[in-house]
Design an enzyme around this catalytic site. Structure first.
Site, mmCIF file in Angstrom:
data_model
loop_
_atom_site.group_PDB
_atom_site.id
_atom_site.type_symbol
_atom_site.label_atom_id
_atom_site.label_comp_id
_atom_site.label_asym_id
_atom_site.label_seq_id
_atom_site.Cartn_x
_atom_site.Cartn_y
_atom_site.Cartn_z
ATOM 1 C CD GLU A 12 -12.128 -0.439 8.464
ATOM 2 O OE1 GLU A 12 -12.932 0.005 9.302
ATOM 3 O OE2 GLU A 12 -10.894 -0.231 8.526
ATOM 4 N NE ARG A 34 -0.452 3.708 5.715
ATOM 5 C CZ ARG A 34 -1.561 4.130 6.313
ATOM 6 N NH1 ARG A 34 -1.746 3.920 7.603
ATOM 7 N NH2 ARG A 34 -2.497 4.754 5.622
ATOM 8 C CE LYS A 49 -10.861 3.769 4.657
ATOM 9 N NZ LYS A 49 -11.762 2.652 4.294
#
Length: 561
Positions: free
Chosen positions: A37, A263, A273
């Site tokens: 993104e 992850r 983020k």
């Protein structure tokens, strides 16, 4: 990325792909994608996904797409798309002609949504976001049907087209998939697939005022690009039934397989983020590329190499369950890489003046120094030696404690590549602070050994006073004081107040004057350093990338005993 010297480490995803190729699934093709993104800079966690997706494709003669999931223009920016492309290329990967955006498919995604409506599998809902959450139910209680769930196909089509036309205010209506409000998987309880959002898109401008949700756009974008293996992090495991549902309901050209892996979590680091953005916007760091940030841009500015990051990502492997990796392993991978490639230099960070009283006043010698003992092909260099030099302040003690073997009154030490010197006098200012040492040297000890066989216990680095170049050195440490800052109620409460120390009066050997930006060096006895973009011709600026102390190597050595 060249695969010529690369040996893949087995993992469950490689095993899945190997089995698919064996069975000629997907006509023997492997097509992956990295779908960031564009709402922030990439971090070390993304690096794991980048390495995995591009490497899996490369080692199977496939391809990896770079696709921006640009479906939320309120948080996106061209700055982020540019930085992401720059970071992926810096890591050593190339998508070639396969650069895509979810916005490339907006018209097709809209048509797919109309298809769902026409087949009675989607409806326009007027509930507010809060009401949708209330109707959704809980993990132990089923949800309730929206009062708008049974609208007719014609009514839903009319409302959806009017949503696109901009007739309704933001947040007043959404399009939802009609699945099962009693499903044990909350993601299947009539998820929102379109919302009204008036925000200028960085690629489509104001053409659209409705935007697809990620869970809807992602599987369809994968299918339109003929992705074979859609590799996601573990938090998307519960979303996989929804991913598959969209592919099953619509006439898509391919049927990608979603595979989830754990992850990357790293000690002393936050990977969110949203939290990283708080650090930037709150002024806690000097931007996304602050060397204390776990962003790829920050790591690059700190002095990390793409090779060390790729090595780290391969070493930590690919697992099915979440865990936290010690940041010492990342630093170990960097040290191993820099040890092989970084030229050795001498730099004095906290200078203490030394006058060698019996050295000729105007004499300058060129001493030969080894550039890197790990790589003889890097050769040697000449460094000037003169009557006045500087050593590290910490390398002298007027009243040395036990086991302090460096310079002290009456004691002899070796100068790296130079001579033996002995301290004969200590000069202090009016406050009693040591400002200068007087020493003598033995001219018979050039090169660091004495003809009579006498030995010294310490070797010091140094620079010639009249030849050294001024420098600023930034000593970076971990940004947080706790191993898991993300677990704290306020992660900013455990920011490390000593994460940066700036030394402004440093001196480096003259061979560094023409150093290129991002050049890496080992300052002997100090650590590894990288030339920062803030450097000028008058004053170089170096960031300490990592110290010489290898915590990870020591841990592994203890475990083997």
């Amino acid at each position: 990325m060249s695969m010529s010297d690369y040996t893949p480490v087995p993992n469950f995803i490689r095993n899945i792909i190997a089995e698919d190729l064996k069975n000629n699934k997907n006509d023997g093709q492997v097509i992956t994608r990295f779908p960031p993104e564009p709402n922030g800079y990439l971090h070390i966690g993304h690096a794991k996904s980048i390495c995995l997706n591009f490497t899996l494709a490369a080692e199977n003669n496939g391809r990896c797409h770079l696709r921006f999931d640009d479906t939320n223009p309120s948080k996106e920016d061209v700055e982020y798309t540019d930085s992401i492309q720059r970071d992926v290329k810096w890591l050593g990967f190339d998508w070639g002609e396969h650069l895509y955006y979810a916005s490339d498919y907006f018209e097709q995604l809209y048509e797919y949504a109309e298809t769902l409506i026409k087949e009675g599998k989607a409806y326009v809902c007027d509930l507010s976001a809060e009401e949708i959450r209330e109707y959704r139910g809980t993990l132990t209680q089923p949800g309730k049907n929206s009062p708008y769930r049974e609208r007719t196909v014609d009514e839903n089509l009319d409302l959806f087209r009017r949503m696109r036309a901009g007739e309704f205010p933001d947040g007043s209506r959404v399009l939802r998939a009609k699945i099962d409000m009693s499903s044990p998987n909350l993601n299947m309880r009539d998820p929102v697939i379109y919302r009204i959002l008036r925000a200028t898109h960085h690629r489509t401008g104001d053409e659209w005022c409705i935007y697809p949700m990620y869970d809807y756009a992602h599987p369809l974008s994968d299918a339109l690009e003929m992705i074979t293996h859609s590799i996601c992090t573990l938090e998307f495991e519960d979303h996989r039934p929804l991913y598959d549902w969209f592919l099953e309901q619509l006439p898509v050209p391919s049927n990608p397989q979603q595979i989830e892996f754990a992850r990357l979590n790293l000690t002393y680091t936050v990977m969110s983020k949203r939290k990283l953005l708080q650090l930037v916007e709150g002024g806690f760091v000097a931007g996304w590329d602050d060397p204390r940030m776990p962003t790829i841009a920050g790591l690059r500015r700190l002095g990390y190499t793409p090779e060390s990051i790729r090595d780290f990502c391969e070493r930590i492997g690919v697992a099915k369950s979440n865990s936290t990796v010690d940041i010492a392993l990342l630093e170990h991978c960097l040290r191993e890489d820099l040890n092989k490639r970084a030229p050795r230099k001498m730099a004095v960070l906290r200078p203490l003046k030394v006058v060698i009283e019996n050295y000729p006043e105007d004499q300058v010698e060129e001493l030969e120094a080894i550039n890197n003992p790990e790589d003889p092909s890097m050769g040697t260099r000449k460094i000037p030696f003169s009557k006045v030099i500087y050593i590290e302040e910490d390398d002298f003690r007027e009243d040395p404690p036990r086991k302090f073997y460096r310079l002290a009154p009456g004691r002899e030490v070796r100068l790296r590549y130079g001579y033996f010197i002995k301290c004969t006098d200590v000069i202090k200012d009016e406050n009693g602070e040591i400002i200068e040492l007087r020493c003598t040297y033995d001219p018979e000890t050039r090169g660091g050994s004495a003809p009579d066989g006498r030995r010294v216990k310490a070797t010091l680095h140094w620079v010639s006073a009249s030849h050294a170049h001024p420098a600023e050195v930034r000593l970076y440490d971990h940004l947080f004081t706790t191993e898991d800052p993300g677990a704290e109620e306020d992660f900013k409460s455990c920011l490390n107040p000593d994460s940066l120390e700036v030394l402004t009066s440093c001196l480096v050997e003259p061979s560094l004057k023409g150093a290129a930006l991002e050049s890496k060096y080992q300052f002997e006895r100090q650590g590894y350093f990288c030339l920062d973009p803030d450097s000028t011709a008058e004053k170089l600026v170096f960031n300490r990338t990592v110290s010489l102390r290898d915590t990870w190597a020591k841990i592994q050595k203890k475990l083997k005993k």
